[in-house]
Design a protein around this motif. Structure first.
Motif, PDB file in Angstrom:
ATOM      1  N   TRP A  96     -15.304  -8.198  10.561  1.00 36.80           N
ATOM      2  CA  TRP A  96     -14.305  -7.721  11.815  1.00 36.80           C
ATOM      3  C   TRP A  96     -14.505  -6.552  11.715  1.00 36.80           C
ATOM      4  O   TRP A  96     -14.088  -5.379  12.435  1.00 36.80           O
ATOM      5  N   TYR A  97     -14.554  -5.753  10.433  1.00 42.98           N
ATOM      6  CA  TYR A  97     -15.104  -4.577  10.473  1.00 42.98           C
ATOM      7  C   TYR A  97     -16.492  -3.966  11.289  1.00 42.98           C
ATOM      8  O   TYR A  97     -16.470  -3.602  12.391  1.00 42.98           O
ATOM      9  N   PRO A 101      -8.861   0.762   6.013  1.00 39.74           N
ATOM     10  CA  PRO A 101      -9.125   0.602   4.933  1.00 39.74           C
ATOM     11  C   PRO A 101      -8.715  -1.289   5.095  1.00 39.74           C
ATOM     12  O   PRO A 101      -9.516  -1.486   4.110  1.00 39.74           O
ATOM     13  N   LEU A 102      -8.672  -1.952   5.822  1.00 43.64           N
ATOM     14  CA  LEU A 102      -8.610  -3.248   6.283  1.00 43.64           C
ATOM     15  C   LEU A 102      -8.831  -3.011   8.089  1.00 43.64           C
ATOM     16  O   LEU A 102      -8.202  -2.929   8.414  1.00 43.64           O
ATOM     17  N   LEU A 157      -5.847   7.209   2.969  1.00 38.71           N
ATOM     18  CA  LEU A 157      -7.171   5.897   3.436  1.00 38.71           C
ATOM     19  C   LEU A 157      -7.602   5.567   4.509  1.00 38.71           C
ATOM     20  O   LEU A 157      -8.655   4.729   4.788  1.00 38.71           O
ATOM     21  N   VAL A 158      -8.079   6.357   5.127  1.00 40.17           N
ATOM     22  CA  VAL A 158      -9.124   6.539   7.109  1.00 40.17           C
ATOM     23  C   VAL A 158      -9.426   7.582   6.711  1.00 40.17           C
ATOM     24  O   VAL A 158      -8.904   8.290   6.610  1.00 40.17           O
ATOM     25  N   VAL A 193       0.424  -1.594   0.174  1.00 37.39           N
ATOM     26  CA  VAL A 193      -0.189   0.035  -0.066  1.00 37.39           C
ATOM     27  C   VAL A 193       0.866   1.188  -0.021  1.00 37.39           C
ATOM     28  O   VAL A 193       0.965   2.350  -0.597  1.00 37.39           O
ATOM     29  N   ASP A 194       1.762   1.308   0.447  1.00 34.37           N
ATOM     30  CA  ASP A 194       2.979   2.078   1.235  1.00 34.37           C
ATOM     31  C   ASP A 194       3.350   2.683  -0.939  1.00 34.37           C
ATOM     32  O   ASP A 194       3.306   4.071  -0.711  1.00 34.37           O
ATOM     33  N   ARG A 195       3.575   1.160  -1.406  1.00 36.16           N
ATOM     34  CA  ARG A 195       4.402   1.840  -2.885  1.00 36.16           C
ATOM     35  C   ARG A 195       3.714   2.669  -3.554  1.00 36.16           C
ATOM     36  O   ARG A 195       3.711   3.083  -4.257  1.00 36.16           O
TER      37      ARG A 195
END
Length: 635
Positions: free
Chosen positions: A398-399, A63-64, A51-52, A27-29
């Motif tokens: 989980w979310y 996001p996850l 993303l948050v 994701v960072d890349r």
């Protein structure tokens, strides 16, 4: 690759395992080419920014989600404390939930009977009568419910301060029609604290509370299917409250009512069965699901602390599709909002659900199509999509589980603050509740104005030429101390109304979009500017690509009062100054450039630009000035 017939199929078995660290690195890349050289703090800041999502309650939506975010699964089972997974073990009704149709009391009651029968024959399973404009009367109620089998169709009221009187009228009608008390089903809607919060009428709260307790004592033990008291959180939602604030207000009101009932000698378990909770369901699907699940969890905690028995039942929970999210403009989108809200309420385990017709805010009496669509939306979800045939379909996500726990924890924290202030009545009287909701409403207004919170069809993707009737009623002045009614689209719809009034008089405000360079270069900012101006009712006009030599003539030919230059940064550097200068000489009342163009701002401002149309700008403020310049002066 061959597989023996007896081998189990492992869906992820042929892929290498991926842990959270590897996912985060990927994701960072994707977020930045420089991710490998950035500091961990810089990577975290970029990740959070992109993303948050942070809710109005400060909850960070990631996001996850993985098992680590909800380690306590499962939390109970349907029909058992803490009721997170559902109030009953077999769903609310055979069809999944009670489809509660809202029916206004009209005239002498006869028109209401026609509408009520149509709703029930069309699939509704109970009726919510709006009776605030009439005095309570068993005779009037009898005419309004002519032909309705009261032993089959539960009756609920939206009657404001007169709810107790209408409850008494219904008790009388049941008796006259020979309905046995054990077969009677209904919700009187007595909610003195909610009524006072909505209207600002505080002087009658104490007598109303006592009258509500008296009615509850009449019903307990004799009318097991009747819930005379309602804990209605929708006034707080409609005033702009966040989900947690709405939930906490419902819980605090419930605590106040339970204290009154228990002090009057009613056992805790019996008192719990005398109240119904009502909250708003919105188009924010997951927050609505989590809110309903969290409400049952918190309510059960209150019941346990109050001394309820282990065999206690889950709460009756009525979800009303948010009226604050409805719009007058592009009302067709309201059907989509209602569908999502209904789906979320059903998945969240609502006992009863009510939807308003999509054109409720367009006219005094919704159209037959609007009424039918509101009813059929529930029928399709329940009878064709089978949403109600799965208990707690979001359970185990989980979310959703993580969000449910967070909403419950934050609501409980604010409930404790309200209790520390002396309870809900004291907190309302002191303005504590109103002040906190006002602060949230202010943040909502800012996000709506900057289009960070979108209203589809109004602030985003508007149809400036749609035919919308004038407002059917003047705005009602709010009483001192009353919670305001805050529709999310209000600011934009007021601008649209002003522009539409000018159009009906013969002159719709227009902005000339001067586009630089080929289509591929100017389209992004052209679409952005067009969308923004038309959100204020200002029609966008243009005539293709322009240059400094011909832009003035094109502008004059358009008849527009405003002008906006649209292009990419490279084209701005090469042409914008000359084009702006030529446009300024043509005399627009206000001249804009789409984009921040920081390096050119000083130059372009000197050339004649009044304002810059940029992502995140205060669109309401910008459009207010634009309309002020574009509309003909008032005589």
């Amino acid at each position: 690759m061959s597989r023996d017939a007896g081998d189990a199929l492992v869906l992820a078995g042929e892929f290498p395992p991926v842990d959270r660290a590897r996912w985060r690195a990927a994701v960072d890349r994707s977020l930045s080419r420089d991710a490998t050289t950035m500091s961990p703090e810089a990577r975290d800041a970029l990740f959070t920014k992109k993303l948050v999502t942070t809710t109005y309650d400060g909850l960070a939506i990631q996001p996850l989600y993985t098992r680590a975010d909800a380690p306590d699964l499962p939390l109970g089972v349907p029909g058992a404390p803490p009721f997170v997974r559902g109030a009953t073990v077999a769903g609310a009704t055979t069809g999944g939930w009670d489809a509660r149709a809202r029916v206004p009391l009209l005239g002498d009651g006869a028109p209401t009977a026609v509408r009520a029968l149509a709703e029930l024959e069309g699939g509704a399973t109970s009726l919510l009568l709006e009776t605030a404009s009439h005095a309570a009367s068993p005779e009037l109620l009898d005419r309004a419910l002519a032909g309705v089998y009261l032993e089959l169709a539960p009756i609920a009221f939206d009657a404001g301060a007169a709810a107790g009187e209408w409850g008494q009228a219904l008790l009388t009608l049941w008796s006259r029609r020979g309905i046995h008390p054990s077969a009677a089903r209904g919700s009187f809607g007595i909610d003195p604290l909610g009524d006072a919060a909505r209207t600002g009428a505080w002087r009658g709260v104490e007598p109303a509370l006592q009258a509500g307790v008296t009615m509850a004592m009449r019903c307990t033990g004799r009318f097991p299917g009747v819930r005379p008291l309602r804990i209605d959180a929708t006034p707080y939602h409609e005033a702009g409250a966040s989900d947690v604030e709405e939930l906490a207000c419902a819980l605090a009101t419930g605590v106040a009512y339970l204290r009154r009932l228990v002090d009057a000698g009613i056992a805790v378990d019996a008192a719990l069965d005398l109240v119904e909770l009502r909250v708003a369901a919105t188009a924010d699907q997951f927050l609505t699901i989590a809110k309903l699940r969290a409400l049952r969890r918190c309510w059960d905690r209150i019941a346990a602390v109050a001394g309820a028995g282990a065999a206690r039942r889950g709460p009756a929970l009525h979800a009303q599709a948010s009226r604050a999210m409805l719009t007058r403009y592009d009302p067709w989108v309201n059907m989509l909002r209602a569908s999502v809200a209904c789906f979320a309420a059903a998945v969240g385990g609502a006992t009863a659900i009510s939807l308003d017709p999509f054109d409720t805010r367009m006219r005094a009496e919704p159209s037959p199509l609007g009424v039918r669509m509101a009813r059929n939306t529930q029928a399709i979800l329940a009878e064709e999509s089978y949403v109600g045939r799965v208990l707690d379909p979001a359970g185990g996500s989980w979310y959703v589980e993580s969000l449910t726990a967070a909403v419950a924890a934050h609501a409980w924290d604010w409930l404790r603050e309200i209790e520390a202030a002396g309870g809900m009545a004291a907190a309302l009287a002191a303005g504590l509740v109103q002040a906190r909701i006002a602060a949230t409403r202010g943040r909502r207004e800012q996000n709506l104005a900057r289009r960070r919170e979108a209203v589809t069809g109004v602030s985003e993707f508007p149809n400036v030429l749609e035919d919308v009737p004038p407002p059917f009623a003047p705005a009602v002045a709010e009483a001192p101390g009353a919670l305001p009614v805050f529709h999310r689209a209000d600011a934009y719809e007021r601008l649209r109304e002003a522009a539409d009034a000018a159009a009906r008089a013969g002159t719709r405000p227009q902005v000339f979009l001067a586009t630089l360079g080929p289509l591929a270069e100017h389209t992004p900012r052209l679409n952005f500017a067009k969308n923004l101006f038309e959100a204020g009712g200002i029609a966008a006009v243009g005539a293709g690509t322009v240059d400094a030599d011909g832009v003035a003539a094109r502008f004059v030919e358009s008849g527009a009062a405003l002008a906006c230059v649209c292009g990419n940064d490279e084209r701005y550097a090469a042409e914008a100054e000359a084009v702006v200068g030529a446009l300024r000489a043509a005399g627009p009342r206000r001249l804009y450039v789409a984009g921040s163009v920081d390096r050119l701002r000083e130059t372009l401002t000197a050339a004649g630009v009044d304002e810059y149309v940029v992502l995140g700008c205060d669109a309401v403020d910008l459009l207010t000035r634009a309309l002020g310049a574009a509309l003909p002066p008032q005589e």
